[in-house]
Design an enzyme around this catalytic site. Structure first.
Site, PDB file in Angstrom:
ATOM      1  N   GLU A 104       0.837  -1.212   0.000  1.00  0.00           N
ATOM      2  CA  GLU A 104       0.000   0.000   0.000  1.00  0.00           C
ATOM      3  C   GLU A 104       0.870   1.260   0.000  1.00  0.00           C
ATOM      4  O   GLU A 104       0.565   2.248  -0.667  1.00  0.00           O
ATOM      5  CB  GLU A 104      -0.936  -0.017   1.222  1.00  0.00           C
ATOM      6  CG  GLU A 104      -1.987  -1.114   1.108  1.00  0.00           C
ATOM      7  CD  GLU A 104      -2.838  -1.238   2.354  1.00  0.00           C
ATOM      8  OE1 GLU A 104      -2.256  -1.525   3.434  1.00  0.00           O
ATOM      9  OE2 GLU A 104      -4.062  -1.046   2.268  1.00  0.00           O
ATOM     10  N   GLU A 124      -3.734  -9.257   3.702  1.00  0.00           N
ATOM     11  CA  GLU A 124      -4.511  -8.928   4.904  1.00  0.00           C
ATOM     12  C   GLU A 124      -5.645  -9.900   5.169  1.00  0.00           C
ATOM     13  O   GLU A 124      -5.950 -10.245   6.313  1.00  0.00           O
ATOM     14  CB  GLU A 124      -5.072  -7.500   4.799  1.00  0.00           C
ATOM     15  CG  GLU A 124      -4.056  -6.391   5.054  1.00  0.00           C
ATOM     16  CD  GLU A 124      -3.289  -5.971   3.807  1.00  0.00           C
ATOM     17  OE1 GLU A 124      -3.269  -6.746   2.827  1.00  0.00           O
ATOM     18  OE2 GLU A 124      -2.707  -4.871   3.825  1.00  0.00           O
TER      19      GLU A 124
HETATM   20  N1  3HC Z   1       4.204  -7.558  11.666  1.00  0.00           N
HETATM   21  C1  3HC Z   1       4.889  -7.978  12.739  1.00  0.00           C
HETATM   22  N2  3HC Z   1       5.772  -8.989  12.695  1.00  0.00           N
HETATM   23  C2  3HC Z   1       5.961  -9.582  11.508  1.00  0.00           C
HETATM   24  C3  3HC Z   1       5.277  -9.195  10.350  1.00  0.00           C
HETATM   25  C4  3HC Z   1       4.365  -8.121  10.460  1.00  0.00           C
HETATM   26  N3  3HC Z   1       3.690  -7.681   9.406  1.00  0.00           N
HETATM   27  N4  3HC Z   1       5.679  -9.989   9.326  1.00  0.00           N
HETATM   28  C5  3HC Z   1       6.594 -10.818   9.831  1.00  0.00           C
HETATM   29  N5  3HC Z   1       6.773 -10.589  11.146  1.00  0.00           N
HETATM   30  C6  3HC Z   1       7.715 -11.231  12.047  1.00  0.00           C
HETATM   31  C7  3HC Z   1       7.450 -12.703  12.210  1.00  0.00           C
HETATM   32  O1  3HC Z   1       6.529 -12.931  13.249  1.00  0.00           O
HETATM   33  C8  3HC Z   1       8.828 -13.229  12.534  1.00  0.00           C
HETATM   34  O2  3HC Z   1       9.056 -12.923  13.880  1.00  0.00           O
HETATM   35  P1  3HC Z   1       9.907 -13.920  14.793  1.00  0.00           P
HETATM   36  O3  3HC Z   1      11.242 -14.001  14.151  1.00  0.00           O
HETATM   37  O4  3HC Z   1       9.874 -13.265  16.106  1.00  0.00           O
HETATM   38  O5  3HC Z   1       9.164 -15.218  14.752  1.00  0.00           O
HETATM   39  C9  3HC Z   1       9.747 -12.341  11.707  1.00  0.00           C
HETATM   40  O6  3HC Z   1       8.992 -11.171  11.437  1.00  0.00           O
HETATM   41  C10 3HC Z   1      10.192 -12.953  10.393  1.00  0.00           C
HETATM   42  O7  3HC Z   1       9.034 -13.383   9.706  1.00  0.00           O
HETATM   43  P2  3HC Z   1       8.965 -14.783   8.954  1.00  0.00           P
HETATM   44  O8  3HC Z   1       9.589 -15.831   9.785  1.00  0.00           O
HETATM   45  O9  3HC Z   1       7.562 -14.976   8.521  1.00  0.00           O
HETATM   46  O10 3HC Z   1       9.908 -14.484   7.701  1.00  0.00           O
HETATM   47  P3  3HC Z   1       9.834 -15.072   6.237  1.00  0.00           P
HETATM   48  O11 3HC Z   1      11.009 -14.563   5.529  1.00  0.00           O
HETATM   49  O12 3HC Z   1       9.592 -16.549   6.299  1.00  0.00           O
HETATM   50  O13 3HC Z   1       8.517 -14.454   5.564  1.00  0.00           O
HETATM   51  C11 3HC Z   1       6.983 -12.680   4.987  1.00  0.00           C
HETATM   52  C12 3HC Z   1       8.454 -13.084   5.265  1.00  0.00           C
HETATM   53  C13 3HC Z   1       6.493 -13.384   3.704  1.00  0.00           C
HETATM   54  C14 3HC Z   1       6.928 -11.213   4.830  1.00  0.00           C
HETATM   55  C15 3HC Z   1       6.115 -13.156   6.163  1.00  0.00           C
HETATM   56  O14 3HC Z   1       6.704 -12.711   7.356  1.00  0.00           O
HETATM   57  C16 3HC Z   1       4.717 -12.641   6.129  1.00  0.00           C
HETATM   58  O15 3HC Z   1       3.884 -13.185   5.430  1.00  0.00           O
HETATM   59  N6  3HC Z   1       4.436 -11.605   6.949  1.00  0.00           N
HETATM   60  C17 3HC Z   1       3.110 -11.056   7.071  1.00  0.00           C
HETATM   61  C18 3HC Z   1       2.731 -10.263   5.867  1.00  0.00           C
HETATM   62  C19 3HC Z   1       1.366  -9.669   6.076  1.00  0.00           C
HETATM   63  O16 3HC Z   1       0.411 -10.360   6.332  1.00  0.00           O
HETATM   64  N7  3HC Z   1       1.273  -8.355   5.925  1.00  0.00           N
HETATM   65  C20 3HC Z   1       0.052  -7.650   6.142  1.00  0.00           C
HETATM   66  C21 3HC Z   1       0.081  -7.084   7.521  1.00  0.00           C
HETATM   67  S1  3HC Z   1      -1.437  -6.303   7.926  1.00  0.00           S
HETATM   68  C22 3HC Z   1      -1.318  -4.804   7.158  1.00  0.00           C
HETATM   69  O17 3HC Z   1      -0.369  -4.515   6.506  1.00  0.00           O
HETATM   70  C23 3HC Z   1      -2.470  -3.887   7.400  1.00  0.00           C
HETATM   71  C24 3HC Z   1      -2.457  -2.724   6.472  1.00  0.00           C
HETATM   72  O18 3HC Z   1      -3.283  -2.997   5.374  1.00  0.00           O
HETATM   73  C25 3HC Z   1      -2.940  -1.497   7.139  1.00  0.00           C
END
Ligand code: 3HC
Ligand code: NAI
Length: 698
Positions: A104, A124
């Site tokens: 975004e 999301e």
């Molecule tokens: N917020 C907080 N922590 C997050 C995060 C996030 N968005 N994304 C990842 N983390 C944390 C994980 O919990 C993990 O923490 P840990 O080491 O303490 O366990 C660390 O970051 C590393 O994450 P991964 O182990 O998942 O790392 P990968 O490299 O395997 O994957 C990724 C990377 C594909 C980016 C995956 O982390 C992911 O899918 N993250 C979430 C993405 C997501 O859903 N984003 C949308 C968030 S909601 C949003 O943006 C609302 C907006 O519209 C207003």
């Protein structure tokens, strides 16, 4: 140090986001960005926004949701508005991932350059929310309504090339990402124009001309979005993008986000997200423990499971040797593997040359000695203790020192198997779920003597082959199947008391499972359990209730889908279960013979009778230390048994029901139905102390 640093490349300011590990857009990064934009030197002509570390940004900081006090200002929409409103062109330089709020943010900039291999998307919905920083309003304006709907409602991430084709990305960088982005920024500054996605309107014209597309889209997601709100809310928001002015649509999106983020669906899905990451942490493993490298693998037994297990390695690019004792069995096993790949190819989900590449990584053999150099050997022969021991004795003789010797047993004692080798510290259980090439759960079963290194190796291996590894201890059925047993038993008792398989299955399906226990049994094959029950007949406690309905069905040769009949009937070639009057008569007769007066059983009672004993068993498992933490059990049930992710898993769900309510029911059933229902001491203790499973931790 500020979460955003700024440097100059001539007239271009490069803003670097630095909030490890994923550049989550929490308060420090948001205010860092707002300050950096406000403080820019007037001589700056253009801006490049780039992420430090592994990625551009994974989006909002999920841990901030529902936090008290609420996260500070500016909010993400304000930051994005400042970037989008800038008179100076702003370019996003994307590497790794731009997800959710991360994408975004990029959509709020005026041009997007991506490194090859980077991925973008709006996941999301997988957290039970809608994109809340303009994603549902800007993406359709950029790539059209239907493409945007598909991406937003599926939540999937796509690669840079596909994103370029769709128009999300303007350019895939050939060489250095920053250089390409700075060059683009200079070009845009020289042109003197900026394209703001909020002002684009053309791509919405098609949807305005066919407003019925939204109803059609909603109708098409009835099955995949069953029980959920967020996917429908995503469609509502995109519809608002089409029908309302930008600012109004943005307000609607924000209100929808705020109401969803507080709801149980989002809380459950976020719990599942963190639970999946938490289960990789093994408290008693010293920090410095490193798993051994798995460069080559071997599988002994190429039946239903062995073939699927081998595919996992080939899919991950790891050469794997598969061993059977007879050439015919080996050929048949490899043929099954080839056919499974071929089906994926015919469905357009795998390229034909990729299938050949994967098949070429799988080598068949009838000589056990050929596994000698493998880094891990996974045994998947028949479920017979003596045979397994024989195989492990032989493996001990041929395998190189340092190899991991794993068993895929689903019920046998891993310690007893390990004891026949001279290296029990290298032995462990790797319990795959069927079909092994599809199901994401891997229950890694630690024996009492499995070494830390062995444990770390199979936990790492799970990640390498795309599984979710959960570490459990040795007991009958390990964690998942031990709990499943409770659920299956109660489902059996319920039909004796007055329900029918189709009623039980409907209740479980409506709860959110892909299917109920009877349809599941027909799919898996009823003969497997029947044979185990026959084998264990002598051990069955005579003072405990037993329903023999399943046995009677098997005695008729009805083993489920594969014989065209089981709990249900199946038309030739069909997988659709059809209720069978013969089975209804058989059940009614069984009730009569057992002296049970059949009654109408309310749906609510069916759900509770199936789920509460399962939760009760999990409490016993936790108390016995066989699962590390309650959330590990949630991961097991979500990935191994189809427990609805949007309910968070059985333990999270139990907390939401209230443990006092579950205990009260278990106590009542214990009085009415006897020993099977004895409440777990841990459940009693938690209720006494007014706590939930969530308070237990590891
Ligand atoms: N917020 C907080 N922590 C997050 C995060 C996030 N968005 N994304 C990842 N983390 C944390 C994980 O919990 C993990 O923490 P840990 O080491 O303490 O366990 C660390 O970051 C590393 O994450 P991964 O182990 O998942 O790392 P990968 O490299 O395997 O994957 C990724 C990377 C594909 C980016 C995956 O982390 C992911 O899918 N993250 C979430 C993405 C997501 O859903 N984003 C949308 C968030 S909601 C949003 O943006 C609302 C907006 O519209 C207003
Ligand atoms: P299967 O009967 O389909 O395959 C077993 C294979 O092992 C056969 O092809 C057989 O020829 C081969 N075999 C037997 N002895 C051998 C030996 N000495 N050397 C090499 N190969 C030999 O059985 P399935 O279903 O694949 O089960 C294998 C193991 O996986 C069992 O321990 C089972 O409990 C476990 N398991 C099975 C699941 C399932 O759903 N089928 C799920 C999880 C675990």
């Amino acid at each position: 140090m500020s979460a955003v640093t700024s440097e100059r490349h001539g007239p271009v300011a490069v803003l670097r986001m630095n909030n490890p590990p994923v550049n989550g857009l929490g308060a420090p990064l948001r205010s860092g960005l707002a300050d950096a934009i406000a403080g820019l030197d007037p001589a700056v002509e253009a801006i490049v926004l780039i992420g430090e570390g592994r990625m551009y940004s994974a989006g909002a900081d999920i841990r901030e949701f529902n936090s008290t006090p609420p996260p500070g200002t500016p909010d993400l929409n304000q930051v994005i508005a400042a970037l989008e409103g800038s008179e100076r062109p702003v370019v996003s330089a994307i590497h790794g991932v731009a997800a959710g709020g991360g994408l975004e943010l990029a959509l709020g900039t005026h041009y997007r350059v991506a490194a090859p291999g980077s991925r973008v998307g709006l996941p999301e919905v997988t957290l039970g929310i809608v994109p809340g920083a303009g994603g549902t309003q800007r993406l359709p304006r950029l790539i059209g309504t239907e493409a945007a709907l598909e991406l937003i409602v599926s939540g999937r991430l796509i690669g840079a090339d596909q994103a370029r084709e769709l128009g999300i990305i303007d350019e895939v960088a050939d060489g250095d990402l920053l250089e390409a982005s700075v060059a683009a920024a200079r070009r845009l500054a020289a042109d003197g124009t900026v394209r703001r996605v909020r002002d684009c309107d053309d791509a919405l014209a098609a949807a305005r001309a066919t407003p019925e597309l939204f109803e059609t889209f909603r109708a098409g997601m009835a099955r995949s979005a069953r029980g959920r709100n967020a996917p429908y809310a995503c469609v509502d928001c995109v519809e608002a993008a089409v029908n309302r002015p930008f600012d109004e649509g943005l307000r609607f999106e924000r209100e929808t986000f705020v109401s969803l983020v507080a709801a149980p669906e989002s809380r459950s899905l976020r719990h599942a997200f963190f639970a999946e990451r938490e289960c990789g942490r093994i408290p008693d493993l010293p920090r410095e423990t490193r798993g051994r490298t798995i460069g080559t693998a071997a599988v002994v037994g190429c039946g239903t499971m062995g073939g699927g297990i081998a595919m996992n390695f080939a899919n991950a690019g790891i050469p794997v040797t598969v061993v059977e004792t007879e050439r015919a069995a080996l050929d048949a096993g490899l043929e099954r593997v080839r056919n499974t790949y071929a089906t994926t190819v015919s469905r357009g989900r795998l390229a034909a040359d990729e299938m050949e590449r994967r098949m070429s990584l799988i080598t068949g053999s009838t000589e056990l000695a050929d596994v000698g150099s493998a880094d891990i050997v996974i045994e998947a022969v028949f479920e017979e203790m003596e045979l397994k021991k024989e195989v492990f004795r032989a493996l001990d003789g041929v395998c190189r020192s340092g190899a991991i010797l794993a068993t895929n047993t689903s019920t046998l004692d891993v310690d007893e198997i390990a004891a026949v080798t001279g290296r029990p510290e290298d032995v462990i259980g790797t319990h795959f779920f069927s079909p092994a090439n599809v199901m994401r759960l891997l229950e890694n079963v630690r024996g009492v003597r499995s070494s830390h290194e062995t444990i770390a190796t199979v936990m790492d291996m799970a990640r390498t082959i795309g599984k979710v590894g959960v570490l459990v201890g040795v007991c009958d059925g390990f964690v998942g199947n031990r709990m499943l047993h409770q659920y299956g038993r109660e489902a059996g008792f319920l039909i004796e008391e007055g329900a029918l398989p189709q009623q039980v299955d409907r209740v479980i399906y409506d709860f959110g499972f892909p299917m109920g226990p009877f349809a599941m049994g027909d799919l898996a094959g009823l003969d497997v359990g029947w044979r185990i029950r026959q084998r264990k007949r002598a051990e069955r406690p005579s003072n405990m209730r037993y329903s023999d309905v399943a046995d009677r069905i098997c005695e008729q040769g009805r083993f489920g889908q594969k014989t065209g009949a089981g709990w249900y009937r199946y038309e030739t070639g069909s997988r659709v279960p059809v209720p069978d009057p013969d089975i209804e008569r058989l059940i009614v007769a069984a009730s009569q013979q057992a002296g049970i007066e059949r009654r109408d059983i309310p749906d609510g009672e069916i759900l509770e009778r199936c789920m509460y004993p399962l939760v009760n068993e999990a409490a016993k498992i936790l108390e016995e230390g066989l699962a590390i933490r309650p959330s590990d059990i949630d991961v097991i049930w979500i990935h191994g048994y189809g427990f609805p992710r949007w309910r968070g898993g059985p333990m999270f769900w139990a907390d939401s029901v209230g443990l006092d309510r579950i205990l009260e029911a278990m106590q009542r059933w214990h009085r009415e139905h006897g020993e099977w229902m004895r409440p777990a001491p841990l459940l009693e203790r938690l209720v006494r102390e007014g706590r939930g499973f969530a308070s237990l931790g590891a």
